[in-house]
Design a protein around this motif. Structure first.
Motif, mmCIF file in Angstrom:
data_model
loop_
_atom_site.group_PDB
_atom_site.id
_atom_site.type_symbol
_atom_site.label_atom_id
_atom_site.label_comp_id
_atom_site.label_asym_id
_atom_site.label_seq_id
_atom_site.Cartn_x
_atom_site.Cartn_y
_atom_site.Cartn_z
ATOM 1 N N THR A 1 -9.461 11.086 2.910
ATOM 2 C CA THR A 1 -8.052 10.852 3.265
ATOM 3 C C THR A 1 -7.908 9.582 4.093
ATOM 4 O OG1 THR A 1 -7.774 13.241 3.343
ATOM 5 C CG2 THR A 1 -6.006 11.934 4.309
ATOM 6 N N ASP A 2 -8.851 9.389 4.986
ATOM 7 C CA ASP A 2 -8.781 8.208 5.858
ATOM 8 C C ASP A 2 -9.403 6.966 5.223
ATOM 9 O OD1 ASP A 2 -7.610 9.901 7.599
ATOM 10 O OD2 ASP A 2 -9.317 10.080 8.971
ATOM 11 N N SER A 3 -9.739 7.068 3.928
ATOM 12 C CA SER A 3 -10.312 5.938 3.167
ATOM 13 C C SER A 3 -11.618 5.423 3.756
ATOM 14 C CB SER A 3 -9.302 4.788 3.072
ATOM 15 O OG SER A 3 -8.133 5.228 2.444
ATOM 16 N N GLY B 1 3.002 12.146 2.207
ATOM 17 C CA GLY B 1 2.906 11.658 3.586
ATOM 18 C C GLY B 1 4.214 11.719 4.340
ATOM 19 N N SER B 2 4.233 10.971 5.419
ATOM 20 C CA SER B 2 5.383 10.968 6.310
ATOM 21 C C SER B 2 6.401 9.929 5.847
ATOM 22 C CB SER B 2 4.886 10.643 7.728
ATOM 23 O OG SER B 2 5.867 9.953 8.441
ATOM 24 N N VAL B 3 7.670 10.345 5.807
ATOM 25 C CA VAL B 3 8.744 9.423 5.428
ATOM 26 C C VAL B 3 8.841 8.292 6.463
ATOM 27 C CG1 VAL B 3 11.238 9.216 5.052
ATOM 28 C CG2 VAL B 3 10.008 11.221 4.221
ATOM 29 N N LEU B 4 8.616 8.656 7.707
ATOM 30 C CA LEU B 4 8.693 7.649 8.780
ATOM 31 C C LEU B 4 7.631 6.565 8.599
ATOM 32 C CD1 LEU B 4 9.417 9.483 12.147
ATOM 33 C CD2 LEU B 4 10.784 7.722 11.000
ATOM 34 N N LEU B 5 6.429 7.008 8.226
ATOM 35 C CA LEU B 5 5.344 6.043 8.023
ATOM 36 C C LEU B 5 5.663 5.143 6.830
ATOM 37 C CD1 LEU B 5 2.607 5.245 9.176
ATOM 38 C CD2 LEU B 5 1.525 6.901 7.654
ATOM 39 N N PHE C 1 1.825 8.037 -0.189
ATOM 40 C CA PHE C 1 2.264 8.795 -1.360
ATOM 41 C C PHE C 1 1.231 9.841 -1.773
ATOM 42 C CE2 PHE C 1 5.519 5.680 -1.974
ATOM 43 C CZ PHE C 1 6.443 6.229 -2.846
ATOM 44 N N LEU C 2 0.004 9.395 -2.000
ATOM 45 C CA LEU C 2 -0.965 10.242 -2.692
ATOM 46 C C LEU C 2 -1.841 11.065 -1.754
ATOM 47 C CD1 LEU C 2 -2.042 7.617 -5.377
ATOM 48 C CD2 LEU C 2 -0.263 9.347 -5.549
ATOM 49 N N LYS C 3 -2.205 10.472 -0.601
ATOM 50 C CA LYS C 3 -3.159 11.161 0.262
ATOM 51 C C LYS C 3 -2.488 11.901 1.412
ATOM 52 C CE LYS C 3 -6.972 7.905 -0.342
ATOM 53 N NZ LYS C 3 -7.857 6.983 0.384
ATOM 54 N N GLY C 4 -1.249 11.524 1.702
ATOM 55 C CA GLY C 4 -0.617 12.094 2.888
ATOM 56 C C GLY C 4 -1.328 11.641 4.148
ATOM 57 N N SER C 5 -1.805 10.384 4.126
ATOM 58 C CA SER C 5 -2.575 9.867 5.263
ATOM 59 C C SER C 5 -1.739 9.860 6.538
ATOM 60 C CB SER C 5 -3.048 8.444 4.978
ATOM 61 O OG SER C 5 -3.865 8.423 3.843
ATOM 62 N N SER C 6 -2.432 10.020 7.636
ATOM 63 C CA SER C 6 -1.749 10.005 8.937
ATOM 64 C C SER C 6 -1.533 8.561 9.386
ATOM 65 C CB SER C 6 -2.611 10.723 9.963
ATOM 66 O OG SER C 6 -3.813 9.993 10.132
ATOM 67 N N ALA C 7 -0.684 8.424 10.419
ATOM 68 C CA ALA C 7 -0.428 7.091 10.985
ATOM 69 C C ALA C 7 -1.727 6.492 11.510
ATOM 70 C CB ALA C 7 0.606 7.188 12.090
#
Lengths: 346, 268
Positions: A80-82, A212-216, A293-299
């Motif tokens: 997720t964090d690449s 993921g987050s719309v804000l991000l 989009f795909l991973k839902g990665s965090s900020a």
């Protein structure tokens, strides 16, 4: 006639640059960058005997993390964090997790499953069907914003100069900042609408997941918009005509399409070319969008791409505003000092 | 009323001197014409007067922001806006409150009141120049700077624009007009003759004509081709040592050509 044409061509430096630069760039891209087959796959090995399993992997799997105490959740987090593109969770049975957002890397890994631990269960994460549209739509947002921001904005500003209205604006009571904001805001609004439409169509029509987050997402979009609008204004400040602006915009656009990782994976590019990709804003926007989009990665996971884009936005936008402002702000009264004032483009 | 001025202004573009130590005083209520051949520095001087950014030295005394009207040589109208929208934009940019009556009056004077919805890019060249002139006049500027607004226009359109220009001067504006037409410049109160960035002559047209050294006469065949120029089917010839000719026989065009001949001979 031929001599005349050569003389004109020689004096049109941008056309020469386009004629010489474009073939060179295409040669570089297709010689060193355009590779779908990946020879180095960043791999994490976690779980009991991780060190032993890592040692037995073929050289294609470039082991970047070995953690005998690691769990499957940690392995998923690494993807997720690449931090890795493939994660092998040892155990019984072993599990191989593949990052589906890296289409060609995932396909390359799946072709080599016979060299992975025997009986391993393979799971493709984030994009299980390895859908092309799922990977391309988030990147396309960046490309379309780049087009609107760079080409359309530069044309809009250059047209003003061609019509002589930029000079007229300079003598009105409008402050430089009024002119700049007034000039850029409509393109900003159009770009936001474009982005919303593409995102909605991507999600509803092409079933692209948004995890993921719309804000991000909004943060990436906002910062990236400043980069591309700044590029558009910068191009306009060094272009005398719409033709020149288009030429320059092509020179800015094409490398981004080819070298940003949007189509060809950065990891498959020769190191001598890959660094160019890391200088391009679309590279970081694509990383961000695929993550959101795909991973839902965090900020936290996308902090670096966002920070680099932010830095690019600050430098490019400020430079663009300063150059644009230099063409405006009239001298009203008093003593003129040499070099204090710059000539307007002819 | 305040006069506007440039004093000892020199402008360079790279290594090329576009204006060299130019002085000009602009009186309110008067029309000043800047004349000269191609590359004389007319546009550069008008850009200085409009307050545009240039690499320059010298002193300028110009109206405060928002009190200058300017028509650049390239046109200065927003092609994708209609006639009315162009006027509306200028009104908004100058924060004018009651402008519609004046806008209508200006457009009527130049015959554009019939086409309020026509896009500026669909207007003829002359109509676009007239619209640009009307836009520059809408904020009732203290200084009106018009760069070759009449160039390439038919005589009727030129008359329309001159009516606008004269009206602005009558209203108290200081008007500076760059032109290549010397018959037009004869209507101005003051003329500044530029040649290769330097002022060759300035003052009232009659004064410039009166200051021509020697004589200028009409001839069928020039005897001194280097001092002769075509005028209609005949020639005009300057004799530096000739006797002064009676008033009215030397035109501003003659004076301008003689001034350039004198300048060229001085530098050769």
């Amino acid at each position: 006639m031929i001599v005349k044409e050569f003389r004109q061509m020689r004096r049109d430096r941008r056309t020469v640059a386009l004629m010489v630069g474009l073939p060179v760039m295409l040669l570089i891209v297709f010689g060193y960058a355009a590779r779908f087959d990946v020879s180095d796959i960043a791999t994490a090995v976690v779980g009991p005997n991780a060190t032993v399993v890592a040692g037995g992997l073929p050289s294609t799997f470039d082991v970047v993390v070995t953690d005998p105490a690691g769990t499957k959740d940690q392995a998923v987090r690494l993807l997720t964090d690449s931090k890795a593109e493939v994660a092998i969770v040892t155990g019984s049975p072993p599990t191989v997790l593949v990052d589906g957002t890296q289409l060609f890397i995932a396909q390359s890994a799946l072709r080599r499953t016979d060299s992975l631990p025997a009986g391993a269960q393979v799971e493709v994460l984030f994009n299980p069907d390895l859908s092309t549209s799922a990977v391309m739509v988030p990147a396309l947002i960046g490309l379309i914003l780049l087009f609107v921001g760079t080409v359309i904005t530069s044309l809009g500003v250059v047209r003003e100069r061609e019509q002589g209205t930029l000079e007229q604006l300079a003598v009105t009571p409008l402050r430089s900042v009024d002119v700049i904001v007034g000039k850029i805001a409509p393109y900003f609004a159009v770009a936001v609408i474009d982005m919303t439409v593409i995102t909605t169509v991507g999600i509803l029509v092409f079933d692209v997941p948004f995890r993921g987050s719309v804000l991000l997402f909004a943060a990436f979009a906002l910062v990236y918009l400043f980069v591309v609008l700044g590029l558009g204004v910068l191009i306009s400040t060094v272009s005398k005509s719409q033709g020149e602006a288009i030429q320059l915009a092509i020179m800015v656009l094409l490398p981004q399409v080819m070298l940003s990782g949007m189509i060809f994976p950065l990891d498959s590019m020769a190191a001598g070319v890959r660094w160019i990709g890391y200088l391009l804003p679309l590279t970081y926007f694509v990383m961000g969008m695929r993550g959101v989009f795909l991973k839902g990665s965090s900020a936290g996971a996308l902090a670096w791409p966002l920070a680099i884009l932010g830095l690019m936005a600050a430098v490019i936008f400020v430079l663009a505003i300063l150059r644009f402002r230099r063409d405006l702000a009239p001298k009203q009264t008093g003593e003129i000092e040499p070099g204090e004032l710059e000539p307007l483009p002819a | 009323m305040t006069t506007w001025s440039v004093h000892d202004v020199t402008v360079c573009f790279g290594g090329t001197v576009a204006l060299s130590h130019v002085d000009m005083t602009i009186e309110p209520g008067a029309v000043h014409c800047v004349v000269g051949g191609d590359g004389a520095g007319k546009t550069t001087l008008l850009r200085v007067l409009a307050g545009l950014k240039l690499e320059a030295t010298g002193e300028v005394r110009l109206p405060p922001p928002g009190r200058t009207g300017y028509v650049p040589p390239a046109g200065g109208v927003f092609g994708d806006l209609s006639v009315e929208e162009n006027m509306e934009f200028i009104a908004a940019a100058y924060r004018l409150r009651s402008w519609r009556d004046l806008a209508k009056e200006l457009l009527t004077r130049v015959g554009l009141d019939q086409f309020p919805d026509r896009l500026a890019r669909e207007l003829s060249g002359g109509q676009r120049r007239k619209l640009a002139g009307s836009m520059a006049l809408l904020p009732e500027p203290a200084l009106l700077v018009l760069d070759e607004v009449t160039t390439g226009l038919d005589p009727v359109s030129r008359m329309d624009l001159w009516r606008l220009i004269a009206g602005a001067a009558a209203g108290g504006a200081a008007v500076v007009l760059a032109t290549s037409y010397l018959d037009e410049a004869e209507r101005a109160g003051e003329v500044l003759l530029l040649h290769q960035g330097r002022v060759l002559a300035s003052g009232a047209p009659a004064g410039i004509v009166a200051a021509v050294p020697g004589s200028v006469v009409g001839v069928d065949q020039p005897t001194d081709p280097e001092h002769a120029w075509r005028h209609g089917s005949r020639w005009r010839q300057w004799d530096p040592a000739g006797p002064a000719v009676p008033d009215g026989q030397v035109t501003l065009e003659d004076a301008a050509i003689v001034a350039e001949l004198v300048a060229n001979e001085a530098t050769s």
